[in-house]
Scaffold this motif. Sequence first.
Motif, mmCIF file in Angstrom:
data_model
loop_
_atom_site.group_PDB
_atom_site.id
_atom_site.type_symbol
_atom_site.label_atom_id
_atom_site.label_comp_id
_atom_site.label_asym_id
_atom_site.label_seq_id
_atom_site.Cartn_x
_atom_site.Cartn_y
_atom_site.Cartn_z
ATOM 1 N N ALA A 1 11.388 4.642 1.262
ATOM 2 C CA ALA A 1 11.377 3.182 1.398
ATOM 3 C C ALA A 1 11.673 2.515 0.059
ATOM 4 C CB ALA A 1 10.026 2.720 1.941
ATOM 5 N N GLU B 1 5.166 -5.761 5.118
ATOM 6 C CA GLU B 1 3.963 -4.943 5.044
ATOM 7 C C GLU B 1 4.263 -3.479 5.378
ATOM 8 O OE1 GLU B 1 -0.524 -4.642 7.043
ATOM 9 O OE2 GLU B 1 0.925 -6.125 7.753
ATOM 10 N N ARG B 2 3.725 -2.583 4.571
ATOM 11 C CA ARG B 2 3.839 -1.154 4.831
ATOM 12 C C ARG B 2 2.532 -0.662 5.464
ATOM 13 N NH1 ARG B 2 7.177 1.773 -0.137
ATOM 14 N NH2 ARG B 2 8.669 0.083 -0.503
ATOM 15 N N SER B 3 2.660 -0.041 6.632
ATOM 16 C CA SER B 3 1.511 0.568 7.293
ATOM 17 C C SER B 3 1.721 2.068 7.327
ATOM 18 C CB SER B 3 1.344 0.026 8.716
ATOM 19 O OG SER B 3 1.168 -1.380 8.686
ATOM 20 N N TYR B 4 0.634 2.822 7.441
ATOM 21 C CA TYR B 4 0.738 4.275 7.302
ATOM 22 C C TYR B 4 0.103 5.004 8.486
ATOM 23 C CZ TYR B 4 2.018 2.889 2.617
ATOM 24 O OH TYR B 4 2.651 2.295 1.548
ATOM 25 N N LEU C 1 5.099 4.018 7.821
ATOM 26 C CA LEU C 1 5.417 5.183 7.009
ATOM 27 C C LEU C 1 4.333 6.256 7.152
ATOM 28 C CD1 LEU C 1 6.500 3.197 3.832
ATOM 29 C CD2 LEU C 1 8.009 4.199 5.557
ATOM 30 N N ILE D 1 7.181 -2.075 8.030
ATOM 31 C CA ILE D 1 7.661 -0.729 8.309
ATOM 32 C C ILE D 1 6.487 0.240 8.356
ATOM 33 C CG2 ILE D 1 8.093 -0.150 5.876
ATOM 34 C CD1 ILE D 1 10.675 1.332 7.003
ATOM 35 N N ARG E 1 0.740 6.685 1.858
ATOM 36 C CA ARG E 1 0.933 5.944 0.613
ATOM 37 C C ARG E 1 1.257 6.917 -0.524
ATOM 38 N NH1 ARG E 1 -0.884 0.982 0.234
ATOM 39 N NH2 ARG E 1 -2.449 1.403 1.862
ATOM 40 N N ASP F 1 7.266 6.983 1.723
ATOM 41 C CA ASP F 1 7.057 5.843 0.824
ATOM 42 C C ASP F 1 8.153 5.820 -0.246
ATOM 43 O OD1 ASP F 1 5.318 3.685 0.824
ATOM 44 O OD2 ASP F 1 3.976 4.520 -0.678
ATOM 45 N N THR G 1 10.445 2.423 11.510
ATOM 46 C CA THR G 1 9.726 3.503 10.852
ATOM 47 C C THR G 1 10.732 4.449 10.228
ATOM 48 O OG1 THR G 1 7.983 5.164 11.105
ATOM 49 C CG2 THR G 1 9.610 5.023 12.872
ATOM 50 N N PHE H 1 10.881 -4.553 1.700
ATOM 51 C CA PHE H 1 10.183 -4.452 2.978
ATOM 52 C C PHE H 1 8.990 -5.403 3.007
ATOM 53 C CE2 PHE H 1 12.155 -0.150 2.977
ATOM 54 C CZ PHE H 1 12.825 -0.256 4.186
#
Length: 324
Positions: free
Chosen positions: A141, A154-157, A130, A128, A133, A138, A176, A152
Amino acid sequence: MKNLFKSIVKTALAAPVALGLAISAAQADTIRIALAETPSDELAAFFVALDRAKANGLDYEWTAFSDEELAIQAVLSGQMDIGFGTPYAAMQRSKAPVRIIFQLSKLKFFPVTTKKYEKLEDLDGQPILLHSRGGGTDSIANVIEQKAGITFGERSYVPGSANRVVALVAGQADATIIDLSNKNKIMREHGDKFNVLPMFEVEASDEALFANLDWIQANEEDVQIFVNALLSVWRDMNEDPTIISRETNPDGPIGQLPPEILGELDGFYKDAVEGGLYDPNGGGEKAAMADMEWYSQAGQLEGDPASLNIEDFWYMKPLEAAMN
């Protein structure tokens, strides 16, 4: 610190935002403001408030950090005076007496995905995209994981809802969380390609203005000018969202945005006001109580929300004075 954007405001706002690698020392009579993202339509109302504050004698400079965590750390370290964000975890664990003074926006965000997902549970194990961090998306989520019983991937920003929309449309992401206006926009233009997943209601703060309490009390006059300007804009905006486009400085950072973005400011703020994004009273105790509950659920505050002391997180005096 890398990837920082800097603009110094003295007699007028600088036009283009220049890339910088460090924060220079501000003059003693200049408030240093840490933004959590580069200027965008989402920050237009804030810059209108800055212009009103400048007209009443506030001297300031701003630095746009690449994410909220860097902005929070800059305030905690004393490199900056006032920051954007919801630093509840940092406030609870830090020895610095950091306090929120104004709710800038609420967590009115929506999970938007490609058509292969239809409900929140379908996102179990999926990556997802976001905002930042430790920031508002975040925390959303985290609560989604708790309420939907999922985890979830991997979280990417990528800061900025508009930028995350670009990533979705370009096929660089499948899921997203974006703000109300950008959710409406992507569904108007690409509704055949994306789903808005059913979401629970949230009233907590997404962005708030915070500073060290010692600094606030040592700079009461400037802080009051700032909060007065913010409250006046938030109230005027709730009465007439077009005030933002009409008061945007064409030579300032928002005025330098692409014409297609400037042309949609009225629609952006109309959607945001109708969706309840901006509290015309600046949040105050109502926002603080909602934040205690939300950020406890999100895992960013420890302890029973009912046992948490609002005064450990908010300093209400400037907002109360502005309301009177």
